[in-house]
Design a protein around this motif. Structure first.
Motif, PDB file in Angstrom:
ATOM      1  N   TYR A 196     -13.617  44.165 -60.575  1.00 31.46           N
ATOM      2  CA  TYR A 196     -13.791  44.619 -61.327  1.00 31.46           C
ATOM      3  C   TYR A 196     -13.721  46.075 -60.460  1.00 31.46           C
ATOM      4  CZ  TYR A 196     -14.177  42.742 -66.353  1.00 31.46           C
ATOM      5  OH  TYR A 196     -13.921  42.201 -67.037  1.00 31.46           O
ATOM      6  N   MET A 197     -14.344  46.529 -59.695  1.00 33.25           N
ATOM      7  CA  MET A 197     -14.579  47.399 -58.585  1.00 33.25           C
ATOM      8  C   MET A 197     -13.520  47.706 -57.903  1.00 33.25           C
ATOM      9  SD  MET A 197     -16.605  49.657 -57.525  1.00 33.25           S
ATOM     10  CE  MET A 197     -18.362  49.445 -57.865  1.00 33.25           C
ATOM     11  N   PRO A 198     -12.911  48.686 -58.255  1.00 31.96           N
ATOM     12  CA  PRO A 198     -11.612  49.127 -57.304  1.00 31.96           C
ATOM     13  C   PRO A 198     -11.471  48.717 -56.556  1.00 31.96           C
ATOM     14  CG  PRO A 198     -11.683  50.753 -59.169  1.00 31.96           C
ATOM     15  CD  PRO A 198     -12.805  49.724 -59.254  1.00 31.96           C
ATOM     16  N   VAL A 199     -10.643  48.641 -55.498  1.00 36.49           N
ATOM     17  CA  VAL A 199     -11.331  48.139 -53.854  1.00 36.49           C
ATOM     18  C   VAL A 199      -9.389  49.045 -52.968  1.00 36.49           C
ATOM     19  CG1 VAL A 199     -12.333  45.935 -53.700  1.00 36.49           C
ATOM     20  CG2 VAL A 199      -9.455  45.784 -54.105  1.00 36.49           C
ATOM     21  N   LEU A 200      -9.871  49.458 -52.182  1.00 38.76           N
ATOM     22  CA  LEU A 200      -8.484  50.161 -51.194  1.00 38.76           C
ATOM     23  C   LEU A 200      -8.263  48.686 -50.801  1.00 38.76           C
ATOM     24  CD1 LEU A 200     -10.939  51.712 -49.230  1.00 38.76           C
ATOM     25  CD2 LEU A 200      -9.790  53.001 -50.517  1.00 38.76           C
ATOM     26  N   PRO A 201      -6.354  49.473 -50.757  1.00 39.86           N
ATOM     27  CA  PRO A 201      -5.278  48.496 -49.949  1.00 39.86           C
ATOM     28  C   PRO A 201      -5.580  48.116 -48.585  1.00 39.86           C
ATOM     29  CG  PRO A 201      -4.266  50.428 -50.112  1.00 39.86           C
ATOM     30  CD  PRO A 201      -6.180  50.564 -51.268  1.00 39.86           C
ATOM     31  N   TYR A 202      -5.035  46.745 -48.012  1.00 41.23           N
ATOM     32  CA  TYR A 202      -5.334  45.693 -47.191  1.00 41.23           C
ATOM     33  C   TYR A 202      -6.487  44.969 -47.121  1.00 41.23           C
ATOM     34  CZ  TYR A 202      -0.699  48.556 -47.251  1.00 41.23           C
ATOM     35  OH  TYR A 202       0.464  48.858 -47.761  1.00 41.23           O
ATOM     36  N   THR A 203      -6.853  46.373 -46.742  1.00 42.77           N
ATOM     37  CA  THR A 203      -8.689  45.954 -46.042  1.00 42.77           C
ATOM     38  C   THR A 203      -8.948  45.158 -47.627  1.00 42.77           C
ATOM     39  OG1 THR A 203      -9.901  47.940 -46.988  1.00 42.77           O
ATOM     40  CG2 THR A 203      -9.021  47.396 -44.644  1.00 42.77           C
ATOM     41  N   GLN A 204      -9.340  45.390 -48.885  1.00 46.49           N
ATOM     42  CA  GLN A 204      -9.789  44.837 -49.664  1.00 46.49           C
ATOM     43  C   GLN A 204     -11.155  45.391 -50.386  1.00 46.49           C
ATOM     44  OE1 GLN A 204      -7.467  42.642 -52.639  1.00 46.49           O
ATOM     45  NE2 GLN A 204      -6.706  43.742 -51.736  1.00 46.49           N
ATOM     46  N   MET A 205     -11.687  46.226 -49.492  1.00 49.17           N
ATOM     47  CA  MET A 205     -13.252  47.082 -49.305  1.00 49.17           C
ATOM     48  C   MET A 205     -13.353  47.764 -50.766  1.00 49.17           C
ATOM     49  SD  MET A 205     -14.258  46.292 -46.538  1.00 49.17           S
ATOM     50  CE  MET A 205     -15.850  47.417 -46.476  1.00 49.17           C
ATOM     51  N   PRO A 206     -14.599  47.911 -51.520  1.00 44.81           N
ATOM     52  CA  PRO A 206     -14.927  48.488 -52.733  1.00 44.81           C
ATOM     53  C   PRO A 206     -14.425  50.112 -52.250  1.00 44.81           C
ATOM     54  CG  PRO A 206     -16.324  45.634 -52.028  1.00 44.81           C
ATOM     55  CD  PRO A 206     -15.526  47.061 -51.355  1.00 44.81           C
ATOM     56  N   VAL A 207     -14.642  50.624 -53.395  1.00 48.51           N
ATOM     57  CA  VAL A 207     -14.122  52.361 -53.446  1.00 48.51           C
ATOM     58  C   VAL A 207     -15.817  52.342 -53.405  1.00 48.51           C
ATOM     59  CG1 VAL A 207     -11.704  52.170 -53.725  1.00 48.51           C
ATOM     60  CG2 VAL A 207     -14.000  52.439 -55.670  1.00 48.51           C
ATOM     61  N   ALA A 208     -17.395  51.655 -54.170  1.00 45.68           N
ATOM     62  CA  ALA A 208     -18.127  52.427 -54.232  1.00 45.68           C
ATOM     63  C   ALA A 208     -18.871  51.334 -54.234  1.00 45.68           C
ATOM     64  CB  ALA A 208     -18.124  53.267 -55.673  1.00 45.68           C
ATOM     65  N   ASN A 209     -20.280  51.257 -54.299  1.00 44.77           N
ATOM     66  CA  ASN A 209     -21.322  50.420 -54.200  1.00 44.77           C
ATOM     67  C   ASN A 209     -21.962  49.994 -55.532  1.00 44.77           C
ATOM     68  OD1 ASN A 209     -24.309  49.558 -53.997  1.00 44.77           O
ATOM     69  ND2 ASN A 209     -23.271  49.813 -51.599  1.00 44.77           N
ATOM     70  N   GLN A 210     -21.609  48.454 -56.044  1.00 45.40           N
ATOM     71  CA  GLN A 210     -22.237  48.389 -57.605  1.00 45.40           C
ATOM     72  C   GLN A 210     -23.674  48.106 -57.463  1.00 45.40           C
ATOM     73  OE1 GLN A 210     -22.730  44.471 -57.860  1.00 45.40           O
ATOM     74  NE2 GLN A 210     -22.420  44.281 -59.922  1.00 45.40           N
ATOM     75  N   TRP A 211     -24.347  48.212 -57.423  1.00 49.20           N
ATOM     76  CA  TRP A 211     -26.014  48.364 -57.078  1.00 49.20           C
ATOM     77  C   TRP A 211     -26.578  49.885 -57.074  1.00 49.20           C
ATOM     78  CZ3 TRP A 211     -30.146  45.715 -58.158  1.00 49.20           C
ATOM     79  CH2 TRP A 211     -31.080  45.877 -57.761  1.00 49.20           C
ATOM     80  N   GLU A 212     -25.901  50.364 -56.338  1.00 44.19           N
ATOM     81  CA  GLU A 212     -25.807  51.766 -56.665  1.00 44.19           C
ATOM     82  C   GLU A 212     -25.561  52.272 -58.098  1.00 44.19           C
ATOM     83  OE1 GLU A 212     -24.605  53.918 -52.982  1.00 44.19           O
ATOM     84  OE2 GLU A 212     -26.051  53.505 -51.796  1.00 44.19           O
TER      85      GLU A 212
END
Length: 268
Positions: free
Chosen positions: A238-254
């Motif tokens: 649901y939170m968009p992620v970066l390509p390849y690393t699949q790291m979220p682009v922001a912090n859900q909790w924050e």
């Protein structure tokens, strides 16, 4: 008239006790989550909520069965499972977008009967893939079943209709008038969740959602009824992620805490 705020358990990876400590410290009133059937796990969750003096909204999302008879059987099982622990209410992702009106109505009627029997309010969420997946479809159900109360997650409709619903005013107004609970996620024309509502590029979209929520708050203020809000920004994907690393682009909790504080200040 009071407004209470709830944290979504969805996306949490911390031990439940740690999560609840964070929820309490952040200033939430409770948690919205499903419950496991395993008795020890269920009791542990309820005890931790009680220890932190957090309220519980029961959540049902397991709408998986294609056969409507099997679907109704499991729907009832989950609703009774939640109702027996006396949540403040149950929020349901009821039905399927491909079920007929009569098939989904069967589920709404079943929920109504369980609610009357148990005394636990049951709300129905405007969610993609479920019975109330689109504004005009929800309008049909609300006109036919005016006793329905909904959890409005209007982010889904922005995505489904690929718009900010400028041409759906009648359907949206009816939904606002039937809303008892809000999921304050911000959607946009191409997705159910902006990457970060704090970004200036999303100001117009955020303002559109705030205007909808303002109308719901005003109605509850006028009627003297309480309102509940779950700040339900979700995790990857649901939170968009970066390509390849699949790291979220922001912090859900924050983001969820930001939304709670934004709305607390707005409706103080």
């Amino acid at each position: 008239m009071a407004i209470k705020f709830y944290a979504p358990h969805w996306g949490n990876k911390l031990p439940f006790s740690t999560f609840c400590a964070n929820v309490k410290q952040a200033g939430y009133d409770g948690v919205e989550t499903h419950l496991p059937f395993e008795p020890h796990e269920k009791q542990e969750i309820l005890q931790i909520l009680a220890d932190y003096e957090l309220e519980f909204i029961g959540q049902y999302w397991q709408s998986l069965e294609k056969d409507v008879n099997e679907h109704a059987k499991n729907y009832e099982k989950y609703l009774r499972h939640l109702a027996e622990v006396n949540p403040i209410f149950i929020n349901c992702q009821t039905g399927k977008d491909y079920f007929s009106f009569a098939q989904n109505k069967r589920l709404f009627d079943l929920a109504s009967n369980i609610s009357q029997e148990t005394g636990i309010p049951i709300l129905h969420e405007t969610h993609r893939g479920k019975a109330l997946f689109a504004a005009h479809i929800c309008q049909q159900y609300l006109e036919e079943l005016p006793e329905l109360k909904i959890c409005l997650d209007i982010s889904h409709w922005c995505n489904v209709h690929e718009s900010l619903l400028e041409d759906q005013e009648e359907a949206v107004t009816l939904a606002l008038n039937h809303t008892a609970h809000i999921h304050s996620r911000v959607g946009h024309q191409e997705g159910p969740q902006v990457n970060d509502p704090r970004g200036p590029e999303w100001q117009e979209v955020l303002d559109r959602h705030l205007a909808w929520w303002d109308k719901i708050v005003a109605k509850h203020q006028q009627e003297g009824t309480d309102l509940t809000i779950t700040t339900e920004f979700g995790p990857a994907n649901y939170m968009p992620v970066l390509p390849y690393t699949q790291m979220p682009v922001a912090n859900q909790w924050e983001i969820n805490v930001f939304m709670m504080n934004l709305l607390k200040e707005r409706y103080a």
